[in-house]
Every structure is written in C-alpha cells, then in structure tokens.
Design an enzyme around this catalytic site. Structure first.
Site, PDB file in Angstrom:
ATOM      1  N   SER A   1      36.099  20.602  -4.545  1.00 31.61           N
ATOM      2  CA  SER A   1      35.236  19.484  -4.817  1.00 31.61           C
ATOM      3  C   SER A   1      35.823  18.174  -4.973  1.00 31.61           C
ATOM      4  CB  SER A   1      34.476  19.768  -6.570  1.00 31.61           C
ATOM      5  OG  SER A   1      34.145  20.859  -6.483  1.00 31.61           O
TER       6      SER A   1
HETATM    7  N1  SAM Z   1      36.455  24.041  -8.561  1.00 30.39           N
HETATM    8  C1  SAM Z   1      36.977  24.509  -7.321  1.00 30.39           C
HETATM    9  C2  SAM Z   1      38.117  23.922  -6.775  1.00 30.39           C
HETATM   10  O1  SAM Z   1      38.732  23.112  -7.634  1.00 30.39           O
HETATM   11  O2  SAM Z   1      38.770  24.153  -5.868  1.00 30.39           O
HETATM   12  C3  SAM Z   1      35.887  24.494  -6.371  1.00 30.39           C
HETATM   13  C4  SAM Z   1      34.898  25.484  -6.345  1.00 30.39           C
HETATM   14  S1  SAM Z   1      33.887  25.490  -4.999  1.00 30.39           S
HETATM   15  C5  SAM Z   1      32.904  24.043  -4.962  1.00 30.39           C
HETATM   16  C6  SAM Z   1      32.842  26.893  -5.697  1.00 30.39           C
HETATM   17  C7  SAM Z   1      33.512  28.254  -6.077  1.00 30.39           C
HETATM   18  O3  SAM Z   1      32.553  29.331  -6.669  1.00 30.39           O
HETATM   19  C8  SAM Z   1      33.579  28.857  -4.566  1.00 30.39           C
HETATM   20  O4  SAM Z   1      34.889  29.363  -4.356  1.00 30.39           O
HETATM   21  C9  SAM Z   1      32.828  29.808  -4.614  1.00 30.39           C
HETATM   22  O5  SAM Z   1      33.416  31.264  -4.160  1.00 30.39           O
HETATM   23  C10 SAM Z   1      32.635  30.343  -6.171  1.00 30.39           C
HETATM   24  N2  SAM Z   1      31.448  31.060  -6.523  1.00 30.39           N
HETATM   25  C11 SAM Z   1      30.323  31.111  -6.143  1.00 30.39           C
HETATM   26  N3  SAM Z   1      29.488  31.949  -7.026  1.00 30.39           N
HETATM   27  C12 SAM Z   1      30.384  32.643  -8.039  1.00 30.39           C
HETATM   28  C13 SAM Z   1      30.324  33.651  -8.732  1.00 30.39           C
HETATM   29  N4  SAM Z   1      28.948  34.033  -9.121  1.00 30.39           N
HETATM   30  N5  SAM Z   1      31.423  33.886  -9.739  1.00 30.39           N
HETATM   31  C14 SAM Z   1      32.531  33.210  -9.371  1.00 30.39           C
HETATM   32  N6  SAM Z   1      32.867  32.476  -8.296  1.00 30.39           N
HETATM   33  C15 SAM Z   1      31.708  31.982  -7.380  1.00 30.39           C
END
Ligand code: SAM
Length: 224
Positions: A65
């Site tokens: 993000s």
């Molecule tokens: N906070 C993270 C960072 O600092 O890199 C960025 C996160 S990214 C915007 C969103 C993440 O949520 C992705 O890696 C995606 O695979 C994960 N995601 C989506 N649905 C999910 C779920 N049900 N459980 C766990 N992770 C999930």
C-alpha cells in the site's frame, strides 16, 4: 552518497512530505515509519521507488500500500504499546513491521502462501520478532489470537466480517476498506464500545485489492 544513505534520506523525506505534512501526528508512528526500511519489502528492481508516494506491485499480482494509507490506517487504529494487533492481508509484511513497532504483538494473515513465505523471511531477517505471519483466509480472522485491541484489514470487503467484529476486544478498533470489489470503497473505523455496540466512522474514499474469502469476495478471474 552510498545507496543505504540515499535510501535513508528518501525515507526521511517520505515521512516529512507524505505523512507528517498530511496531518499524521502520532509520534510513535512517525518514528516507526522513519525506521522501517520499506525498500526491503519490494523487489530489488523497485528499491529506488520504495519511498515514492504510491502503492507498488509485489508478487502474486498484489500491492504494497501507499505509505500514507498505511499511516492513516495505523493511526486510526490507535495502537498502543500493550496492544495485540491483527493485520488481515499481510502482503509484503511492511505494514505489519510498522505496526510491530507500536504494539506488543502482531498476528498477520495472508492467503497467498508465497507471500507468507516472503513476509516471514523478511521480517525475521530484519529482526521484527513480535510478528507472526499465518497462512489462510483472514476474512474469518485469527481466532487463536483473539481478542485483539486493533484489527487492520488491508483488502476491501463487501462489509465488515462478523468474525472480525467478534474478535475485537471491548474498546478495540477495527479499520477496513468496505465497498465495491474493484471500485468505490470507503475506509471505515469501528470501535467496539464496552456495552458491545459498534460505533462507525467514515475515514474517506480509498482503493484496495479485494478481500477474497469466506466473509469477503469469492475467488474469480479478477482474483488480484
Ligand atoms: N499491508 C500489505 C503490505 O504492507 O504489503 C499490503 C496488503 S495488499 C494491499 C492486500 C493483501 O491482502 C494481498 O496480499 C492479498 O493477497 C491479501 N488478501 C486478500 N484477501 C485475503 C484474505 N481473505 N485473507 C488474507 N489475505 C488476504
């Protein structure tokens, strides 16, 4: 200037110009963002862009993000030094690393096994010892570690999952983007009052990848 000095200078400028200047005030959060090396959480080819004012691509077609959004969410979660925190959507591990500097302990969940592996490796190598990265569907939270003083969800769901509400301690804060799978989303904060009711605040418009899981969106062709 060698590369490490240059990246450190860029990181300081990022905090001054993108975070502090936009109204983030929590001194512990500003200090954590000055300290955590975001360039270690992206591919080597993107190190020099790591302090730009933008999200960046990571593996599995996901994103790390925008720094300001990480700061906005963590400040809204009002994390204190004794808090237990859950991050849903660990991605690169960067936001978990920042949260770990504010909290007693962070559980982070990520659904892509490759991202789990990479985040664990980075966090261990960089010495973030109070973060556990778990593989699985975080839309149902992480019951083994509940209740949490703060829950931060880094992917957008159609609504706040009941499981996450249930895993919030009395007085706990949950910050999550809610709305369309690929469009208009609002960042919301829920506070669980001592009488069990939830108070909701709208923190503004955002754009996140979808929360894919039992209490999120179903996996499909746009499973990004
Ligand atoms: N906070 C993270 C960072 O600092 O890199 C960025 C996160 S990214 C915007 C969103 C993440 O949520 C992705 O890696 C995606 O695979 C994960 N995601 C989506 N649905 C999910 C779920 N049900 N459980 C766990 N992770 C999930």
């Amino acid at each position: 200037m060698d590369e490490d000095d240059e990246l450190a200078a860029r990181r300081r400028a990022m905090v001054d110009l993108q975070i502090d200047a936009r109204g983030i005030r929590d001194p512990a959060l500003l200090a954590a963002m000055r300290e955590v090396p975001r360039h270690e959480f992206v591919a080597a080819s993107l190190r020099r862009e790591a302090y730009d004012d933008t999200p960046l691509p990571i593996e599995e077609r996901q994103t790390i993000s925008q720094p300001y959004i990480v700061a906005l969410m963590l400040e809204a979660a009002r994390i204190g030094p004794r808090d237990r925190v859950l991050e849903v959507g660990a991605g690169s591990g960067y936001a978990s690393a920042v949260a770990s500097r504010l909290a007693a302990h962070v559980d982070a969940i990520e659904r892509h096994p490759r991202l789990v592996e990479l985040a664990r490796e980075r966090l261990a190598r960089l010495g973030f010892a109070n973060v556990d990265v778990h593989g699985g569907d975080g839309s149902t939270g992480w019951a083994a570690g509940a209740p949490y003083d703060a829950i931060v969800v880094a992917a957008a769901g159609p609504r706040v999952p009941d499981a996450l509400r249930e895993q919030l301690a009395p007085g706990g804060r949950l910050v999550m983007p809610v709305g369309g799978e690929h469009g208009a989303q609002r960042l919301v904060r829920l506070v669980r009052e001592s009488d069990g009711r939830f108070r909701e605040t709208d923190l503004g418009g955002v754009m996140f990848v979808p929360l894919v899981g039992a209490q999120g969106w179903s996996a499909g062709s746009n499973d990004t």
